[in-house]
Design a protein around this motif. Structure first.
Motif, PDB file in Angstrom:
ATOM      1  N   MET A 184       0.864  -1.218   0.094  1.00 15.47           N
ATOM      2  CA  MET A 184      -0.033   0.053  -0.027  1.00 15.47           C
ATOM      3  C   MET A 184       0.872   1.300   0.218  1.00 15.47           C
ATOM      4  O   MET A 184       1.733   1.409   1.269  1.00 15.47           O
ATOM      5  CB  MET A 184      -0.870   0.047   1.086  1.00 15.47           C
ATOM      6  CG  MET A 184      -1.639  -1.258   1.580  1.00 15.47           C
ATOM      7  SD  MET A 184      -2.655  -1.233   2.991  1.00 15.47           S
ATOM      8  CE  MET A 184      -4.134  -0.356   2.720  1.00 15.47           C
ATOM      9  N   LYS A 185       0.695   2.193  -1.019  1.00 12.86           N
ATOM     10  CA  LYS A 185       1.557   3.137  -1.137  1.00 12.86           C
ATOM     11  C   LYS A 185       0.864   4.562  -0.923  1.00 12.86           C
ATOM     12  O   LYS A 185      -0.366   4.627  -1.485  1.00 12.86           O
ATOM     13  CB  LYS A 185       2.257   3.193  -2.420  1.00 12.86           C
ATOM     14  CG  LYS A 185       3.225   4.724  -2.592  1.00 12.86           C
ATOM     15  CD  LYS A 185       2.554   5.518  -3.623  1.00 12.86           C
ATOM     16  CE  LYS A 185       2.977   7.041  -3.578  1.00 12.86           C
ATOM     17  NZ  LYS A 185       2.506   7.854  -4.411  1.00 12.86           N
ATOM     18  N   PHE A 186       1.042   5.298   0.070  1.00  9.66           N
ATOM     19  CA  PHE A 186       0.523   6.480   0.250  1.00  9.66           C
ATOM     20  C   PHE A 186       1.189   7.687  -0.298  1.00  9.66           C
ATOM     21  O   PHE A 186       2.203   8.001   0.237  1.00  9.66           O
ATOM     22  CB  PHE A 186      -0.097   6.553   1.636  1.00  9.66           C
ATOM     23  CG  PHE A 186      -0.917   5.643   1.979  1.00  9.66           C
ATOM     24  CD1 PHE A 186      -2.192   5.855   1.878  1.00  9.66           C
ATOM     25  CD2 PHE A 186      -0.579   4.255   2.499  1.00  9.66           C
ATOM     26  CE1 PHE A 186      -3.338   4.774   2.468  1.00  9.66           C
ATOM     27  CE2 PHE A 186      -1.427   3.477   3.108  1.00  9.66           C
ATOM     28  CZ  PHE A 186      -2.770   3.559   2.971  1.00  9.66           C
ATOM     29  N   SER A 228       7.785   7.722  -5.218  1.00 13.29           N
ATOM     30  CA  SER A 228       7.638   6.549  -4.281  1.00 13.29           C
ATOM     31  C   SER A 228       6.660   5.642  -5.072  1.00 13.29           C
ATOM     32  O   SER A 228       6.666   4.482  -4.491  1.00 13.29           O
ATOM     33  CB  SER A 228       6.599   7.349  -3.317  1.00 13.29           C
ATOM     34  OG  SER A 228       7.408   8.186  -2.574  1.00 13.29           O
ATOM     35  N   ASP A 229       5.927   5.840  -6.074  1.00 14.70           N
ATOM     36  CA  ASP A 229       5.066   4.704  -6.829  1.00 14.70           C
ATOM     37  C   ASP A 229       5.975   3.694  -7.293  1.00 14.70           C
ATOM     38  O   ASP A 229       5.542   2.556  -7.224  1.00 14.70           O
ATOM     39  CB  ASP A 229       4.368   5.600  -8.056  1.00 14.70           C
ATOM     40  CG  ASP A 229       3.467   6.754  -7.651  1.00 14.70           C
ATOM     41  OD1 ASP A 229       3.052   6.846  -6.525  1.00 14.70           O
ATOM     42  OD2 ASP A 229       3.162   7.490  -8.851  1.00 14.70           O
ATOM     43  N   TYR A 230       7.239   4.038  -7.864  1.00 16.48           N
ATOM     44  CA  TYR A 230       8.058   3.267  -8.313  1.00 16.48           C
ATOM     45  C   TYR A 230       8.585   2.190  -7.188  1.00 16.48           C
ATOM     46  O   TYR A 230       8.700   1.158  -7.483  1.00 16.48           O
ATOM     47  CB  TYR A 230       9.455   3.819  -9.102  1.00 16.48           C
ATOM     48  CG  TYR A 230      10.055   3.364 -10.103  1.00 16.48           C
ATOM     49  CD1 TYR A 230       9.677   1.924 -10.475  1.00 16.48           C
ATOM     50  CD2 TYR A 230      11.378   3.746 -10.437  1.00 16.48           C
ATOM     51  CE1 TYR A 230      10.514   1.349 -11.735  1.00 16.48           C
ATOM     52  CE2 TYR A 230      12.105   3.241 -11.492  1.00 16.48           C
ATOM     53  CZ  TYR A 230      11.679   1.956 -12.024  1.00 16.48           C
ATOM     54  OH  TYR A 230      12.472   1.323 -13.017  1.00 16.48           O
ATOM     55  N   ALA A 286       0.453  11.560 -17.420  1.00 16.14           N
ATOM     56  CA  ALA A 286      -0.611  11.178 -16.559  1.00 16.14           C
ATOM     57  C   ALA A 286      -0.073  11.356 -15.000  1.00 16.14           C
ATOM     58  O   ALA A 286       0.632  10.161 -14.547  1.00 16.14           O
ATOM     59  CB  ALA A 286      -1.502  10.074 -16.562  1.00 16.14           C
ATOM     60  N   LYS A 287       0.052  12.299 -14.264  1.00 17.64           N
ATOM     61  CA  LYS A 287       0.726  12.603 -13.198  1.00 17.64           C
ATOM     62  C   LYS A 287       0.208  11.464 -12.074  1.00 17.64           C
ATOM     63  O   LYS A 287       1.217  11.266 -11.106  1.00 17.64           O
ATOM     64  CB  LYS A 287       0.743  13.984 -12.624  1.00 17.64           C
ATOM     65  CG  LYS A 287       1.582  14.287 -11.514  1.00 17.64           C
ATOM     66  CD  LYS A 287       1.510  15.803 -11.055  1.00 17.64           C
ATOM     67  CE  LYS A 287       2.312  15.819  -9.578  1.00 17.64           C
ATOM     68  NZ  LYS A 287       1.521  15.874  -8.341  1.00 17.64           N
ATOM     69  N   ILE A 288      -0.624  10.995 -12.110  1.00 12.18           N
ATOM     70  CA  ILE A 288      -0.869  10.064 -10.860  1.00 12.18           C
ATOM     71  C   ILE A 288      -0.066   8.950 -10.763  1.00 12.18           C
ATOM     72  O   ILE A 288      -0.118   8.212  -9.856  1.00 12.18           O
ATOM     73  CB  ILE A 288      -2.554   9.710 -11.225  1.00 12.18           C
ATOM     74  CG1 ILE A 288      -2.958   8.814 -10.170  1.00 12.18           C
ATOM     75  CG2 ILE A 288      -2.595   8.841 -12.476  1.00 12.18           C
ATOM     76  CD1 ILE A 288      -4.497   8.531  -9.849  1.00 12.18           C
TER      77      ILE A 288
HETATM   78 MG    MG Z   1       2.995  11.036  -7.282  1.00 10.73          MG
END
Ligand code: MG
Ligand code: ADP
Ligand code: ASP
Length: 436
Positions: free
Chosen positions: A4-6, A198-200, A253-255
């Motif tokens: 889970m990434k926040f 952080s997504d990565y 898409a920055k998300i």
């Molecule tokens: Mg981000």
């Protein structure tokens, strides 16, 4: 186990931290990856900039202001006196370290050490709150298992080995908390996975441990069909193929961080985009979906430079393209789009670092022209070529907009068009209007 990434807004205040911990507690058993509190990474970069420019008073003020925010957040987050004291000690330690840079020469190495403080601070606060809430949680230091190669690529073998080792040290623990974004490089120095990284981290850890799912918790209910920052009335896309999501992330898409889909795709682990402020919303799930024969979404990537090389010798000249590409390769400059004709080739780049030297070498092959401040608009979906009419719809939607390049057929999933920066918002709106 899930990852889970926040993101920054999801840990952006004491209240948001409490909220995200509730979501983690409901999951029960997870690896939790945190960003810095929103605004912190930008502040840390501004502080290094001030120090580099010798504006020490300014840097001092920026540090004081940031520090105040952390003391306030800790006070609101923690009610147990012992936990609060521990949090204040941690904040003191980080900020005196930060102040120790005030009289130092800031090189790239120091800059990276400073920018890492954001994720270190957020995780150090949240672990104390988890302890206060009696959760069975442990804080793992991401710089022990996240590593990049000399080329800046994740060292997957190392990450796999070390992440699993770090987790297996605490077999009885439910929640493994760690930092996104930060890592070590081949010199064993603190480094990072680039802005938004952080997504990565989440997808690399997910792939390394063979997670059941990688969840990216953010401030919007999934991937929308156009950029909500510029277009009104966008709606979330329920499902995306890995390839579609990768194209959207790469083209703006920055998300999602540009490369974050890749590790999940290789390991075939679904990625779910969810909204911390609306956790019951279905969001977007990214996996190996069945073909849908539809257009899914539009994204745009800024700061693109187009380079056209026109050569009288290109006609029937095998090896011409290789020579052109070798120049970009030599200067570590990736090419995004490419179109060719009998007499020339146009390419786009988003990294101008070596532009001058690239141009001077390209001039040996012919006439070179450059267009700066361009934007790639990318339409993504199941665009397999036997599906008729999609490219016509896209071109038709943009008939009022001057288009410098069009690229179609490179994959089954995208059509890219290069336009001027000043036409971007109108183009995005027109595409939404005609396609959705
Ligand atoms: Mg981000
Ligand atoms: P986080 O801090 O959680 O990583 P980001 O700011 O990186 O969050 O990403 C979420 C933001 O991405 C949204 O608030 C939204 O403005 C932006 N965004 C851009 N394009 C899209 C899109 N196609 N769908 C959803 N969000 C998008
Ligand atoms: N904190 C880092 C940034 O702002 C990484 C992230 O949030 O993903 O870029």
């Amino acid at each position: 186990m899930k990852v889970m990434k926040f993101g920054g807004t999801s840990v952006g205040s004491a209240q948001r931290m409490k909220n995200m911990v509730k979501l983690v507690a409901a999951e029960g058993n997870a690896i939790v990856v945190l960003s810095a509190m929103s605004g912190t990474t930008n502040s840390l970069i501004a502080i290094t900039q001030s120090i580099k420019e010798g504006e020490i008073n300014n840097a001092q003020k920026q540090i004081d202001e940031l520090e105040r925010k952390y003391f306030e957040t800790a006070a609101e987050l923690l009610s147990d006196n012992e936990m609060l004291r521990a949090a204040n000690d941690t904040i003191n330690t980080f900020f005196s370290k930060l102040r120790s840079y005030l009289d130092k020469t800031i090189t790239e190495k120091e800059e990276k050490e400073i920018v890492a403080f954001g994720e270190l601070l957020s995780t150090n606060l949240v672990i104390l709150y988890m302890k206060e809430a009696d959760m069975n949680a442990v804080l793992l230091d991401a710089t022990e298992f996240m590593k990049i190669t000399p080329e800046g690529e994740p060292d997957m073998k190392f990450i796999k080995q070390q992440a699993n080792k770090a987790i297996s040290r605490y077999p009885e623990v439910d929640i493994y908390l760690t930092q996104g974004f930060i890592c070590r490089n081949h010199n064993d120095e603190i480094d990072n996975l680039q802005r938004g990284g952080s997504d990565y981290t989440a997808s690399l850890i997910g792939a390394a441990i063979g997670a059941d799912e990688i969840q990216i918790w953010t401030d919007i209910d999934g991937m929308h069909n156009n950029d909500p920052r510029f277009v009104e009335g966008t709606t979330p896309v329920n499902e995306l193929h890995f390839e579609e999501a990768a194209e959207l992330a790469y083209f703006g898409a920055k998300i999602l961080h540009p490369t974050c889909v890749l590790p999940a795709k290789h390991a075939n682990i679904p990625v779910r985009l969810l909204n911390t402020m609306q956790p019951e919303a279905p969001g977007t799930v990214i996996y190996n979906t069945q073909p849908t024969h539809t257009i899914k979404a539009v994204a745009a990537k800024d700061n693109i430079t187009a380079i056209k090389i026109k050569s009288t010798h290109m006609l029937l000249a095998y090896g011409f393209l290789r020579k052109v590409f070798e120049i970009f390769e030599k200067y570590h400059t990736p090419i995004d789009m490419i179109t060719t004709s009998e007499v020339g080739v146009s390419v786009t780049i988003d990294n101008e670092r070596s532009l001058d030297v690239i141009l001077s070498e390209l001039k040996e092959f012919g006439n070179v022209t450059v267009d700066k401040d361009m934007v790639i608009v990318c339409v993504v979906g199941d665009l397999e070529w036997q599906n008729r009419g999609f490219e016509a719809d896209v071109v038709n939607a943009l008939r009022e907009i001057p288009v410098r390049m069009i690229s179609y057929g490179g994959s089954n999933y995208n059509i890219s068009l290069l336009i001027r920066k000043e036409d971007k918002i109108r183009a995005l709106k027109l595409l939404s209007q005609y396609l959705f």
